[in-house]
Design a protein around this motif. Structure first.
Motif, short mmCIF file in Angstrom:
data_model
loop_
_atom_site.label_atom_id
_atom_site.label_comp_id
_atom_site.label_asym_id
_atom_site.label_seq_id
_atom_site.Cartn_x
_atom_site.Cartn_y
_atom_site.Cartn_z
N ARG A 278 -21.02 14.76 16.73
CA ARG A 278 -19.58 14.72 17.05
C ARG A 278 -18.72 15.02 15.82
N ARG A 279 -19.26 14.71 14.62
CA ARG A 279 -18.48 14.95 13.39
C ARG A 279 -18.51 16.44 13.04
N ARG A 280 -18.19 17.26 14.03
CA ARG A 280 -18.47 18.70 13.95
C ARG A 280 -17.73 19.43 12.83
N ASN A 281 -16.62 18.88 12.37
CA ASN A 281 -15.87 19.58 11.32
C ASN A 281 -16.32 19.21 9.91
N PHE A 282 -17.33 18.36 9.82
CA PHE A 282 -17.86 17.96 8.51
C PHE A 282 -19.34 18.31 8.46
#
Lengths: 315, 315
Positions: A278-282
Motif C-alpha cells: 500500500r505504501r506505493r509511493n515509497f
C-alpha cells in the motif's frame, strides 16, 4: 606440519518464558546434538528454581565438551527486557526475575576468563537468520518471532542494534494504525496486542470462532471457515503495517519471520506483503522482502552462539 | 614555529521543497555569515530552474571562501526520498526531480577531488542536534522536524543510520494506533498524515476551528479555544505514540524536535511525553527524553556541514 586443536565451540544458552536450553554450537552454526539440554522455566517457578534450571542445562552442556575441544565463550539469549550493561534480565513472563543477574550466574559456572555475552533473544534470532538463515547476504535485517508474543531484533549496516539498554528490537510494541487493543506494556494498538497467536484467536472468537488455539485456527482456515480467513487477514495486515513502519524508520532489506503462529498458513505472509505494498509511493518501503524464517528450531541456540562465533557483527 | 593555514570550512547545501541554501561552516559548527545564500525552489519550477538555483547558491557560497581558507568538502542535505548510492534525489515536494543526479551536479561545480557527501535532510538535522544541539552527549538520538511534513533521522550507537537506500529516518511514516488518515505515501494513519502542521489545522477545522494556519491555531490555543486545545493534544499524543514505537524498536536515549509547528505551544511536548508515559511497564521506553531542538534556523546547514566535519559519526 598441522596441529589439531579440536573443534572450537560456543556454549549457547536460550532463556525463555517456558524453558531454558543450552548446547554447544560449532563455527559453522551447527548444534552439537549430544550437548543439547533443556529444563522448564515458567511463571510458577521460584527464583531459586529458575537459577537451578539454568545451572543444570549449562553444566550438562559443558560436560559434553569433547576432551580435545575448546570453549570459545558463552552466548546467552534472553527474553526481554534486559539490562545489557549490568547483565541482568527481567523476562516479561518470568515475573520473579526482575533485574536478575543472569550473566554473573553464568560467569560463575564457567572457567575463569571465558567470555560471556548476553543479548535479547530477538537479537540472537536475527543473528542466526543473518548467519545461516533467510537473512544471509543482507546487511539490513529484521528477525521476527510471531508466537505467544511478537518479538524481534535488528541488524543495520551489517551489525546488531542493541541500544543503550539492550532492548532494541521490540517490534511487538510498534503500533498499528487503526487498532486500539490494550497492550500489557501499557500502550494500545501494539502489534503484539493485535496479531500474536493468542490475540488473533481472541479476535476470531470475538467474531464467532469456536476454537481456542492457533492450531485450531489454522485447521479452520484450511477448511475455509470465513472467520478464520478474516482473522488471518487481520493479523497479517497488522504485521505488514508494522513492517512498513519499521522500514520507513530504518530502511530494511529483508524481514525473516518465524515462531509458531507464523506457520498458521503461508497466506499470512501474503497479507503482510499486501499491507506493505500500500505504501506505493515509497519504493524504499515497498522494496522490503518478507520471508519465512530460514531456521530450524535450533535458531535461538544458533543465535546465542553467534554472539561468540560472529562477534564481529555484534555491536 | 606555527603555520597558519587559515580556517577549514565545509560547504553545506540544504535542499528543500521551498528553498535551497548554501553556506560555509567552520569546524565548531558556526555558519560563516557572509557565505550564506538562498534561492527559491518549489513545485512550480522546471528541472533546469531547480538546477540553476542550486548552482547559484553553491557558486556564491564558494566565492565567499576567504583567500587563506581551505575547503574540506561539500555536505548536501536533501529532502527525501534519495538514492544515496547513486547520489540522486527525488524530493516529494519537487516532483520534476525524480532520481535527479544532484551529487554529480555539485561535484562538477567544485574543485576536482573535493569530497561531496549526500544524505537525507533528516539525517543532517540529527547530526546537527548531536554535534551542537539538544542531542549533544547522547549516542542514540532521533532528530525530528514537525512542520509542513514530519521527518527525521537516527544516530544509533554513536553513528548515523542511513540504510541501504539512504532513506532511514522517515519517522513521519510510522503509523499511529487508532488513526486512519490517508497518507500521500499510500498508507494510512502515518503520523505525518495525523500531526503535521497542516493536518493538525485540518483536524481542528473539521471540529469547527475557523483559522487556516498553524500560527492561527497557536493564537487560538493561547486564547483558550477548546478546539485548538484539543487539536494540539491530538497532535502531541500522535507524535508521542510514534516516539514510543520508535523507542521500542531502536531503544533511543533522546528525541530532539524542531520545525515550525513544534513551536505552536510548549504544551505540545507535554502531550508527547504523556503518550510515551502510558508504556509504563517498559522502562526502556518511558526513559526516552523528548526535548525541543537545540538548534537555530542554521540547523539544516550545520547538519549538512557535519557530513564533512563529523565524518567519523557518518555511516
Amino acid at each position: 606440519m598441522t596441529i589439531s586443536t579440536g573443534q572450537q565451540y560456543a556454549l549457547a544458552i536460550d532463556l525463555g518464558g517456558t524453558k531454558v536450553e543450552a548446547a554447544l554450537v560449532d563455527p559453522t552454526g551447527a548444534v552439537y546434538a549430544p550437548s543439547r539440554f533443556r529444563a522448564a522455566t515458567g511463571p510458577q517457578k521460584s527464583s531459586d528454581e529458575l537459577a537451578l534450571a539454568v545451572d543444570e542445562v549449562l553444566a550438562l552442556a559443558l560436560a559434553a565438551l569433547p576432551a580435545d575441544a575448546q570453549l570459545l565463550g558463552v552466548g546467552i539469549g534472553s527474553a526481554g527486557p534486559i539490562n545489557e550493561a549490568e547483565g541482568k534480565v527481567s523476562p516479561l513472563n518470568l515475573p520473579v526475575w526482575r533485574e536478575y543477574p543472569l550473566r554473573d550466574q553464568v560467569v560463575a559456572s564457567v572457567p575463569d576468563g571465558t567470555p560471556v555475552t548476553l543479548r535479547m533473544d530477538g537479537i540472537c534470532i536475527t543473528l542466526a537468520e543473518h548467519w545461516v538463515g533467510a537473512g544471509k547476504g543482507y546487511n539490513n535485517v529484521m528477525g521476527m518471532i510471531v508466537s505467544t508474543g511478537i518479538g524481534g531484533g535488528l541488524i543495520l549496516g551489517g551489525v546488531t542494534v542493541s541500544g543503550p539498554t539492550g532492548n532494541a528490537g521490540h517490534i511487538g510494541h510498534v503500533e498499528v494504525a487503526g487498532m486500539e487493543d490494550p497492550c500489557p506494556c501499557g500502550g494500545a494498538g501494539c502489534v503484539e496486542a493485535v496479531a500474536s497467536g493468542p490475540n488473533t484467536v481472541r479476535w476470531a472468537r470475538e467474531h464467532g470462532f469456536q476454537g481456542s488455539t492457533g492450531e485450531e485456527l489454522g485447521a479452520a482456515y484450511r477448511a475455509g471457515d470465513p472467520v478464520a480467513i478474516a482473522a488471518v487477514e487481520h493479523a497479517g495486515r497488522a504485521i505488514g503495517q508494522v513492517i512498513a513502519s519499521a522500514t520507513s524508520l530504518v530502511d530494511l532489506d529483508i524481514v525473516a519471520i518465524g515462531g509458531g503462529f507464523s506457520h498458521v498458513t503461508p497466506d499470512l505472509f501474503d497479507h503482510m506483503r499486501a499491507a506493505v505494498a500500500r505504501r506505493r509511493n515509497f519504493s524504499f518501503v515497498t522494496k522490503v522482502k518478507i520471508v519465512p524464517t530460514g531456521l530450524s528450531s535450533d535458531g535461538p541456540l544458533i543465535g546465542a552462539a553467534a554472539l561468540i562465533h560472529r562477534s564481529a557483527v555484534v555491536a
